[in-house]
Motif scaffolding. Structure first.
Motif, PDB file in Angstrom:
ATOM      1  N   ALA A 110       0.860  -1.188   0.000  1.00  8.39           N
ATOM      2  CA  ALA A 110       0.000   0.000   0.000  1.00  8.39           C
ATOM      3  C   ALA A 110       0.891   1.230   0.000  1.00  8.39           C
ATOM      4  CB  ALA A 110      -0.932   0.004   1.206  1.00  8.39           C
ATOM      5  N   GLY A 111       0.295   2.339  -0.354  1.00  6.94           N
ATOM      6  CA  GLY A 111       1.017   3.603  -0.363  1.00  6.94           C
ATOM      7  C   GLY A 111       0.114   4.725   0.096  1.00  6.94           C
ATOM      8  N   ASP A 112       0.569   5.944  -0.101  1.00  8.70           N
ATOM      9  CA  ASP A 112      -0.191   7.108   0.344  1.00  8.70           C
ATOM     10  C   ASP A 112      -1.598   7.140  -0.248  1.00  8.70           C
ATOM     11  OD1 ASP A 112       1.798   8.187   1.977  1.00  8.70           O
ATOM     12  OD2 ASP A 112       2.672   9.381   0.353  1.00  8.70           O
ATOM     13  N   GLY A 113      -1.755   6.725  -1.499  1.00 10.03           N
ATOM     14  CA  GLY A 113      -3.044   6.839  -2.175  1.00 10.03           C
ATOM     15  C   GLY A 113      -4.066   5.768  -1.846  1.00 10.03           C
ATOM     16  N   ASP A 114      -3.629   4.578  -1.445  1.00 13.84           N
ATOM     17  CA  ASP A 114      -4.592   3.493  -1.245  1.00 13.84           C
ATOM     18  C   ASP A 114      -4.558   2.884   0.159  1.00 13.84           C
ATOM     19  OD1 ASP A 114      -2.148   2.224  -1.470  1.00 13.84           O
ATOM     20  OD2 ASP A 114      -2.780   0.803  -3.009  1.00 13.84           O
ATOM     21  N   PHE A 115      -3.852   3.488   1.087  1.00 13.60           N
ATOM     22  CA  PHE A 115      -3.706   2.938   2.435  1.00 13.60           C
ATOM     23  C   PHE A 115      -5.065   2.751   3.125  1.00 13.60           C
ATOM     24  CE2 PHE A 115      -2.902   3.190   7.008  1.00 13.60           C
ATOM     25  CZ  PHE A 115      -1.880   2.260   7.148  1.00 13.60           C
ATOM     26  N   SER A 116      -5.931   3.724   3.017  1.00 15.93           N
ATOM     27  CA  SER A 116      -7.230   3.646   3.684  1.00 15.93           C
ATOM     28  C   SER A 116      -8.019   2.439   3.193  1.00 15.93           C
ATOM     29  CB  SER A 116      -8.023   4.927   3.447  1.00 15.93           C
ATOM     30  OG  SER A 116      -9.276   4.837   4.071  1.00 15.93           O
ATOM     31  N   GLU A 117      -8.048   2.236   1.882  1.00 15.12           N
ATOM     32  CA  GLU A 117      -8.795   1.121   1.307  1.00 15.12           C
ATOM     33  C   GLU A 117      -8.150  -0.229   1.638  1.00 15.12           C
ATOM     34  OE1 GLU A 117     -10.172  -0.497  -3.084  1.00 15.12           O
ATOM     35  OE2 GLU A 117      -8.765   1.159  -2.953  1.00 15.12           O
ATOM     36  N   VAL A 118      -6.824  -0.297   1.584  1.00 15.70           N
ATOM     37  CA  VAL A 118      -6.117  -1.565   1.764  1.00 15.70           C
ATOM     38  C   VAL A 118      -6.008  -1.947   3.233  1.00 15.70           C
ATOM     39  CG1 VAL A 118      -3.893  -2.734   1.418  1.00 15.70           C
ATOM     40  CG2 VAL A 118      -4.840  -1.294  -0.389  1.00 15.70           C
ATOM     41  N   VAL A 119      -5.778  -0.975   4.110  1.00 13.74           N
ATOM     42  CA  VAL A 119      -5.511  -1.277   5.520  1.00 13.74           C
ATOM     43  C   VAL A 119      -6.694  -0.953   6.418  1.00 13.74           C
ATOM     44  CG1 VAL A 119      -4.044  -0.734   7.505  1.00 13.74           C
ATOM     45  CG2 VAL A 119      -3.027  -0.982   5.232  1.00 13.74           C
ATOM     46  N   GLU A 120      -7.128   0.289   6.413  1.00 13.00           N
ATOM     47  CA  GLU A 120      -8.132   0.730   7.381  1.00 13.00           C
ATOM     48  C   GLU A 120      -9.514   0.122   7.142  1.00 13.00           C
ATOM     49  OE1 GLU A 120      -6.104   4.965   8.558  1.00 13.00           O
ATOM     50  OE2 GLU A 120      -7.364   4.898   6.780  1.00 13.00           O
ATOM     51  N   ALA A 121      -9.813  -0.247   5.908  1.00 11.97           N
ATOM     52  CA  ALA A 121     -11.108  -0.852   5.608  1.00 11.97           C
ATOM     53  C   ALA A 121     -11.081  -2.375   5.711  1.00 11.97           C
ATOM     54  CB  ALA A 121     -11.566  -0.438   4.210  1.00 11.97           C
TER      55      ALA A 121
END
Length: 147
Positions: free
Chosen positions: A45-56
């Motif tokens: 994951a990176g800055d752009g997709d962290f929320s979708e990949v990790v937090e969700a």
């Protein structure tokens, strides 16, 4: 046995040996399309997709803040992948390259690498810095998830 693509990786099932394509983010828990056993979920994951990949994510996530030039990071990577394999279906491992994700490095106050963070439902449960062998990492993850 993982080949990385932008949005998915290919993982060989530890039970039957069949190859499965795993997305970086998904609503459920990955299972082998053939034998239906849980698969180790290792992605990036990176800055752009962290929320979708990790937090969700529905399952707990170990985030590995690392860099390709970091010797200890390269040493701890196989140990983390072993923990992810041991806890297949119950844990997701997400690698974040600090050189490519400066906003995440700042957000999580990464001062040394590797830095490992256990996140569940967007909440940080535990963090540690430095390399460790697989048994010590497994104990740390087990403790973080028991709290």
């Amino acid at each position: 046995m993982r080949s990385q693509t932008k949005d998915a990786s290919v993982v060989r099932c530890p039970k039957c040996g069949r190859k499965n394509r795993l997305p970086s983010a998904a609503a459920g828990i990955p299972q082998c399309g053939y034998c239906h056993q849980p698969l180790p979920w290792v992605t990036e994951a990176g800055d752009g997709d962290f929320s979708e990949v990790v937090e969700a994510a529905r399952i707990p996530v170990v985030v590995d803040f690392w860099a390709p030039w970091c010797g200890p990071c390269r040493m701890v990577s196989p140990a983390l992948e072993q923990v992810a394999a041991d806890l297949a279906g119950r844990l997701k491992l997400v690698k974040v390259n600090v050189d490519e994700a400066p906003r995440l490095s700042e957000r999580f106050d990464v001062q040394a690498i590797p830095t490992l963070v256990v996140i569940q439902q967007g909440r940080v449960l535990s963090r540690r810095s430095g390399a460790a062998p697989a048994p010590a990492l497994r104990e740390w993850v087990d403790h973080a998830l028991a709290v």
